[in-house]
Design a protein around this motif. Structure first.
Motif, short mmCIF file in Angstrom:
data_model
loop_
_atom_site.label_atom_id
_atom_site.label_comp_id
_atom_site.label_asym_id
_atom_site.label_seq_id
_atom_site.Cartn_x
_atom_site.Cartn_y
_atom_site.Cartn_z
N GLU B 190 0.82 -1.20 0.00
CA GLU B 190 0.00 0.00 0.00
C GLU B 190 0.86 1.26 0.00
OE1 GLU B 190 -3.40 0.38 -0.17
OE2 GLU B 190 -3.43 -1.77 -0.57
N GLY B 191 2.18 1.08 0.08
CA GLY B 191 3.08 2.23 0.13
C GLY B 191 3.26 2.85 -1.25
N VAL B 192 4.20 3.78 -1.31
CA VAL B 192 4.45 4.50 -2.56
C VAL B 192 4.92 3.54 -3.65
CG1 VAL B 192 5.83 6.32 -3.59
CG2 VAL B 192 4.99 6.56 -1.27
N GLY B 349 10.99 4.42 -2.33
CA GLY B 349 9.86 5.33 -2.47
C GLY B 349 9.35 5.81 -1.12
N ASP B 350 9.26 4.89 -0.17
CA ASP B 350 8.77 5.28 1.15
C ASP B 350 9.75 6.22 1.84
OD1 ASP B 350 6.49 3.71 0.89
OD2 ASP B 350 7.61 1.91 1.44
N LYS B 351 11.04 5.96 1.63
CA LYS B 351 12.05 6.82 2.25
C LYS B 351 11.98 8.23 1.65
CE LYS B 351 14.08 3.65 4.78
NZ LYS B 351 14.85 2.59 4.13
N PHE B 352 11.83 8.27 0.31
CA PHE B 352 11.72 9.57 -0.35
C PHE B 352 10.48 10.31 0.13
CE2 PHE B 352 15.06 8.41 -3.23
CZ PHE B 352 15.57 9.62 -3.65
N ALA B 353 9.39 9.56 0.25
CA ALA B 353 8.14 10.18 0.67
C ALA B 353 8.25 10.70 2.09
CB ALA B 353 6.99 9.20 0.55
N HIS B 354 9.08 10.03 2.85
CA HIS B 354 9.28 10.47 4.23
C HIS B 354 10.01 11.81 4.25
CE1 HIS B 354 9.28 9.59 8.50
NE2 HIS B 354 10.50 10.13 8.54
N PHE B 358 5.34 15.40 -0.28
CA PHE B 358 4.44 15.54 -1.43
C PHE B 358 4.50 14.31 -2.33
CE2 PHE B 358 8.45 17.13 -3.01
CZ PHE B 358 8.50 16.66 -4.32
N LEU B 359 5.58 13.53 -2.20
CA LEU B 359 5.73 12.34 -3.02
C LEU B 359 4.70 11.26 -2.66
CD1 LEU B 359 9.58 11.93 -3.25
CD2 LEU B 359 8.01 12.44 -5.11
N LEU B 360 4.08 11.42 -1.50
CA LEU B 360 3.10 10.41 -1.07
C LEU B 360 1.98 10.27 -2.10
CD1 LEU B 360 2.69 11.06 2.74
CD2 LEU B 360 3.29 8.91 1.68
N LYS B 361 1.72 11.37 -2.81
CA LYS B 361 0.62 11.33 -3.76
C LYS B 361 1.04 10.82 -5.13
CE LYS B 361 -1.94 14.98 -1.52
NZ LYS B 361 -1.83 16.44 -1.36
N THR B 362 2.29 10.45 -5.23
CA THR B 362 2.80 9.99 -6.53
C THR B 362 2.06 8.74 -6.99
OG1 THR B 362 4.90 10.58 -5.57
CG2 THR B 362 4.95 9.65 -7.77
N ASP B 363 1.83 8.72 -8.27
CA ASP B 363 1.24 7.53 -8.87
C ASP B 363 2.30 6.43 -8.91
OD1 ASP B 363 -1.17 6.62 -10.28
OD2 ASP B 363 0.31 6.21 -11.87
N PRO B 364 1.94 5.19 -8.62
CA PRO B 364 2.94 4.12 -8.60
C PRO B 364 3.74 4.02 -9.91
CG PRO B 364 0.87 3.33 -7.73
CD PRO B 364 0.62 4.71 -8.19
N SER B 365 3.08 4.15 -11.03
CA SER B 365 3.81 4.01 -12.29
C SER B 365 4.77 5.18 -12.47
CB SER B 365 2.84 3.92 -13.45
OG SER B 365 1.97 5.03 -13.41
N GLU B 366 4.35 6.34 -11.99
CA GLU B 366 5.23 7.51 -12.04
C GLU B 366 6.50 7.25 -11.24
OE1 GLU B 366 3.73 12.03 -11.89
OE2 GLU B 366 2.55 10.62 -10.75
N TRP B 367 6.27 6.70 -10.06
CA TRP B 367 7.41 6.42 -9.20
C TRP B 367 8.34 5.40 -9.85
CZ3 TRP B 367 10.25 8.29 -5.62
CH2 TRP B 367 11.25 7.48 -5.06
N GLN B 368 7.76 4.41 -10.52
CA GLN B 368 8.57 3.40 -11.19
C GLN B 368 9.51 4.07 -12.19
OE1 GLN B 368 5.66 0.51 -12.44
NE2 GLN B 368 7.12 -1.12 -12.05
N GLU B 369 8.97 5.00 -12.93
CA GLU B 369 9.79 5.69 -13.92
C GLU B 369 10.90 6.49 -13.24
OE1 GLU B 369 7.56 7.82 -17.27
OE2 GLU B 369 6.97 5.69 -17.18
N PHE B 370 10.50 7.14 -12.17
CA PHE B 370 11.45 7.95 -11.41
C PHE B 370 12.58 7.06 -10.87
CE2 PHE B 370 12.90 9.83 -7.42
CZ PHE B 370 13.21 11.12 -7.84
N PHE B 371 12.16 5.88 -10.38
CA PHE B 371 13.14 4.96 -9.80
C PHE B 371 14.15 4.51 -10.85
CE2 PHE B 371 14.32 0.46 -9.19
CZ PHE B 371 15.11 0.61 -8.07
N MET B 372 13.68 4.25 -12.07
CA MET B 372 14.58 3.74 -13.11
C MET B 372 15.67 4.75 -13.45
SD MET B 372 12.41 1.38 -15.63
CE MET B 372 10.99 2.33 -15.94
N ALA B 373 15.38 6.02 -13.16
CA ALA B 373 16.39 7.03 -13.46
C ALA B 373 17.19 7.42 -12.22
CB ALA B 373 15.70 8.26 -14.04
#
Lengths: 521, 394
Positions: B190-192, B349-354, B358-373
């Motif tokens: 259920e996390g980011v 993602g959870d650490k970043f959101a911490h 504002f990252l808490l509202k990130t869409d999971p797929s958005e975060w995936q893209e962000f993570f890849m970079a």
């Protein structure tokens, strides 16, 4: 309805009263001048009392009669004190013969004169000797107590490792002397009473005048005077008759056979009642926490005594709750047990035909039967009972899958912890709670246990012992002195008496006597 | 009078209480079988549930029974099928004479196929909605049929399910596995990141009599399964699992084999005593950066080099080699996560959101893209504080 009182007994009481009146008419109130008539009157009253001895003598050429109950007087003293004097020479009759005898009979503790038949008979049967003289209306009452008595023994019901080894006996005077030896002060008062319509039992109410609250004493005496019973065979009669809470399983009066305990209670402002013919004295008022204290607590170092005291309370809790919790956990709340324990319990219970509640109740009853059976039997047979109990209940019943091994362990644990209570009487109260708890656990699980626990707590808080809350000092925060409850405070720290009892004279002792300054810091 | 009436009433009340209630929701142990583990498989698109329950008639629980056969195993394994999990579980009662008791179910096994196809939503609902089941249950993904795992004869424990639990608890000393309970799994899913790692187990055949089912087989830790959005999307082997554990700050102890300078073989081993991980998430204009500082303290338990270990320089050299080895391990899994799995298995993602709420509202797929970079800045420091009770190598 079955619980309603029947009205009949009152009529019977009236009848016996009338009979009494009738009998009194035949009986002379005072002694006459004629010795023969007096003896005749006494013999009339005491016919068929073969233990009463009528002994004819001659004192200074006068006929006399010595009357006493056999086995109740000291015959040694009798012969030394009075018989010898009787044969002395009374030539110079300067004084009255009765007076003369009174003065010469020094060996006898107390000599009184009386001409009341009623009181003389009472004295005679209470173990005094009567000396009747020809030509005198008065009778000499010789107080020469004697007869067979049990000697002072070690306390049987409350043994201790360290502490005085003497205990009360059946003889009243001995018991009083045991207290007086420990309290050589005029502050220690002993009020004398005679209770029991037929038994005329001697009862003594002891208290410390400067400590005990006068209202408390007044209340105790008032209740004692209300007693109207045939005979008092044991102090438990008094206990039951003057108890504050006759409908409670909890005792509100403490009993002891240890003089040191009685003295300690006196010094806290309590009142001690000693009854003749029993070695158990009553201490009142009594609180809940007192029943968890052993005399040893105050003779051991306080660290250990505190530890033991807490251990004892823990043991009592185990004893009360173990079977109920076992039932609740195994039939309702299996999720609360660790998995391995649950599996183990399940394996043990496999093949046991009874539900856990029934098992617990049966085992509990079996243990009580064993205990009761062993208690009353002569010692050699008593051993047989325990062997049969151990073998059949412990071993064979488990083998035969009649009970589970875990239940045997729980029962054994309950039994052992049950015996850590220093006074068995409160243990018996807990026994009742335990059975109720097991049933409640069998019906409602932990909820049942909780409900019954709350009910009993409410009951305990509602109890009073001579007007003082039973749960004190733990019950109210105002009069909190916890140094008497969970903890055994060091002796030098217990400077005050219990607040609700010893308000009259609250200070027990001065500051701690510190050792001389040795230069250490 | 009043007292008598009162006591009579209380007596009646108690009697009524006992007789009327009839021992509500009472469960005697004799009528239960305690479920210790459950496995979920797919069969003809239906839920196929396998449970492992206790069989108290066969002893067990450490008790020797004087009568009866001690031959059988103290557990039963039974399966049933149903359209839903609960239906399947209730269908078990068609087969078993005892009621299932679920409160002590400590492990749930899910087959790889089930996890890939169905996902775990239904299972989690089954486990968290009913009060009897617990959220502390261990979750495990298995290769092949999950039910088979419960049929493997236990060797060092009485019950297969308990053996599995002991096994995965023991992964802490190798760091090559992980422990996930349902509660953690839900929280992570259920996390980011929507990502969770779950212990992965396999059955290995080591021979023995093939005619007796469950014999000659053993259960093996085989890494971890990667879940995204409650579905299995990939697998990690044991080395990769430990790599992921480094960045998840999930390592208590373990052993690292590395090659000292000048040696070709990894013949030197460090046993980790303590790990201190510092992690710093950073948001920059061109993307994210994560900064890791991992301090490893350990003792040398095997040494294959030739240099004199009593010298400071040698120790320094060994420390450096070990750090490099750890770094390599981490970089490998980092690459795999970014390129292959494309999933944030390190829960960054959870650490970043911490750090940046504002990252808490990130869409999971958005975060995936962000993570890849995402850029990884890694610093591993090793400290050898003991070389054992021996100086020179043999």
């Amino acid at each position: 309805m079955f619980w309603q009182k029947k009205k009949k007994p009152q009529a019977q009481e009236n009848k016996s009263e009338q009979e009494k009146q009738k009998r009194k008419v035949n009986q002379p109130e005072e002694f006459a001048l004629c010795l023969e008539a007096n003896i005749k009157a006494l013999q009339d009253i005491l016919h068929n009392c073969s233990d009463v001895v009528f002994r004819c003598l001659t004192v200074a050429r006068r006929q006399a009669y010595l009357v006493y109950a056999q086995g109740m007087i000291n015959t040694d003293l009798l012969s030394k004190g009075i018989l010898q004097i009787c044969f002395e020479d009374f030539t110079q009759e300067a004084r009255d013969l009765l007076e003369e005898l009174k003065y010469r009979g020094l060996a006898i503790g107390r000599i009184t004169q009386s001409n009341k038949v009623d009181s003389c008979i009472k004295d005679l049967l209470a173990g005094k000797a009567l000396l009747l003289l020809e030509g005198y209306r008065d009778v000499l009452v010789l107080d020469i107590p004697g007869g067979e008595k049990r000697s002072i023994d070690t306390p049987q019901a409350e043994p201790s490792v360290r502490g005085p080894m003497d205990s009360f006996v059946e003889a009243l005077e001995v018991n009083i002397s045991l207290l007086r030896r420990r309290l050589a002060t005029p502050d220690f008062k002993v009020v004398s009473l005679v209770l029991g319509k037929r038994s005329h039992t001697n009862v003594r109410v002891c208290y410390m005048e400067s400590i005990a609250h006068p209202k408390l004493l007044e209340e105790v005496l008032r209740r004692l005077h209300l007693i109207n019973i045939d005979a008092l065979l044991e102090s438990s009669y008094i206990e039951e008759l003057i108890d504050d809470e006759p409908y409670s399983p909890f005792p509100t009066i403490q009993t002891t056979e240890r003089p040191d305990k009685a003295v300690a209670s006196l010094l806290e402002g309590r009142i001690v009642i000693i009854q003749e013919n029993t070695s158990f004295v009553l201490i009142m008022p009594a609180f809940f926490q007192q029943f968890f204290q052993a005399a040893d607590d105050y003779y051991n170092r306080y660290f250990f005594a505190t530890f033991i005291r807490i251990l004892r309370i823990a043991a009592v809790l185990i004893s009360v709750y173990a079977p109920a919790l076992y039932v609740a956990f195994t039939t309702f709340h299996q999720e609360m047990l660790p998995t391995s324990l649950l599996i183990s319990l399940q394996t043990q219970r496999e093949g046991v035909p009874f539900p856990a509640v029934l098992e617990a109740i049966l085992m509990g009853i079996a243990f009580e039967i064993l205990r009761e059976g062993g208690l009353r039997l002569p010692r050699p047979i008593g051993q047989a009972v325990s062997i049969v109990g151990a073998l059949i209940i412990g071993e064979a019943a488990v083998r035969a899958s009649l009970v589970s091994a875990a239940m045997v362990i729980v029962t054994a644990l309950t039994a052992i912890t049950f015996f850590t209570v220093p006074t068995l009487i409160i243990g018996e109260a807990f026994l009742i709670i335990r059975i109720i708890l097991v049933m409640a656990a069998g019906v409602l699980g932990l909820w049942g246990i909780l409900i019954i626990t709350l009910l009993f707590l409410a009951h305990l808080t509602s109890l009073r012992s001579f007007g003082i809350p039973y749960l004190s000092p733990a019950g109210s925060l105002i009069n909190l002195n916890l140094d008497e409850f969970l903890v055994r405070a060091p002796l030098w720290a217990m400077r005050k008496r219990p607040k609700l009892l010893g308000q009259r004279n609250p200070t027990r002792q001065g500051r701690r006597p510190s050792p001389q300054n040795t230069g250490k810091k | 009078m009043r007292m008598r009436k009162l006591s009579a009433m209380v007596l009646l009340f108690v009697l009524a209480l006992i007789t009327v209630s009839g021992c509500w929701s009472r469960r005697e142990l004799n009528h239960l079988t305690i479920i210790l583990g459950v496995a979920l498989d797919l069969k003809n698109d239906h839920h196929y549930i396998t449970v492992m329950g206790t069989d108290p008639t066969q002893g067990g629980g450490g008790k020797e029974r004087s009568q009866g056969s001690g031959q059988g195993s103290p557990f039963v394994v039974t399966s049933a099928e149903g359209k839903t999990i609960f239906e399947a579980a209730r269908n078990l009662s068609l087969i078993m004479p005892r009621r299932n008791y679920w409160a002590h179910c400590e492990v749930v096994l899910v087959s790889e196929g089930y996890a890939r196809e169905k996902g775990l939503r239904e299972l989690l609902d089954f486990f968290t909605r009913d009060h009897e089941r617990r959220r502390e249950t261990y979750l495990i993904v298995t290769r092949g049929q999950a039910g088979e795992m419960l049929k493997v004869m236990p060797t060092l424990s009485q019950y297969p399910a308990r053996e599995i639990i002991e096994q995965i608890r023991l992964t802490r000393i190798s760091a090559k596995g992980l422990v996930t309970i349902l509660n953690d799994f839900i929280a992570q899913s259920e996390g980011v990141t929507r990502t969770s790692l779950v212990n992965y187990m396999d059955i290995r055949n080591y021979g023995g009599n093939p005619e007796i089912p469950g014999q000659g087989e053993e259960k093996v830790q085989a890494g971890a399964g990667v879940f995204y959005n409650y579905k299995l999307i990939g697998l990690l082997n044991t080395r990769e699992t430990r790599g992921a554990n480094w960045l998840r700050d999930n390592i208590k102890t373990g052993v690292i084999s590395f090659a000292p300078e000048g040696e070709r073989e990894k013949n030197t081993v460090l046993q980790i005593d303590r790990v201190k991980t510092k992690m710093k998430p950073l948001l920059k204009e061109e993307g994210g950066q994560v900064k890791y500082t991992i301090e490893v303290t350990g003792s040398l338990v095997e040494y294959g080099g030739k240099a004199d270990i009593t010298k400071k320089e040698t120790v320094k050299m060994l420390e450096k080699a070990c750090s490099e080895e750890i770094e390599k391990e981490i970089r490998e899994i980092w690459k795999k996560a970014q390129r292959e799995l494309k999933t944030d298995i390190f829960l960054l993602g959870d650490k970043f959101a911490h750090a940046y709420p504002f990252l808490l509202k990130t869409d999971p797929s958005e975060w995936q893209e962000f993570f890849m970079a995402l850029e990884l800045e890694l610093e591993v420091k090793t400290k050898i504080n003991s070389a054992g009770v021996r100086g020179k190598p043999v």
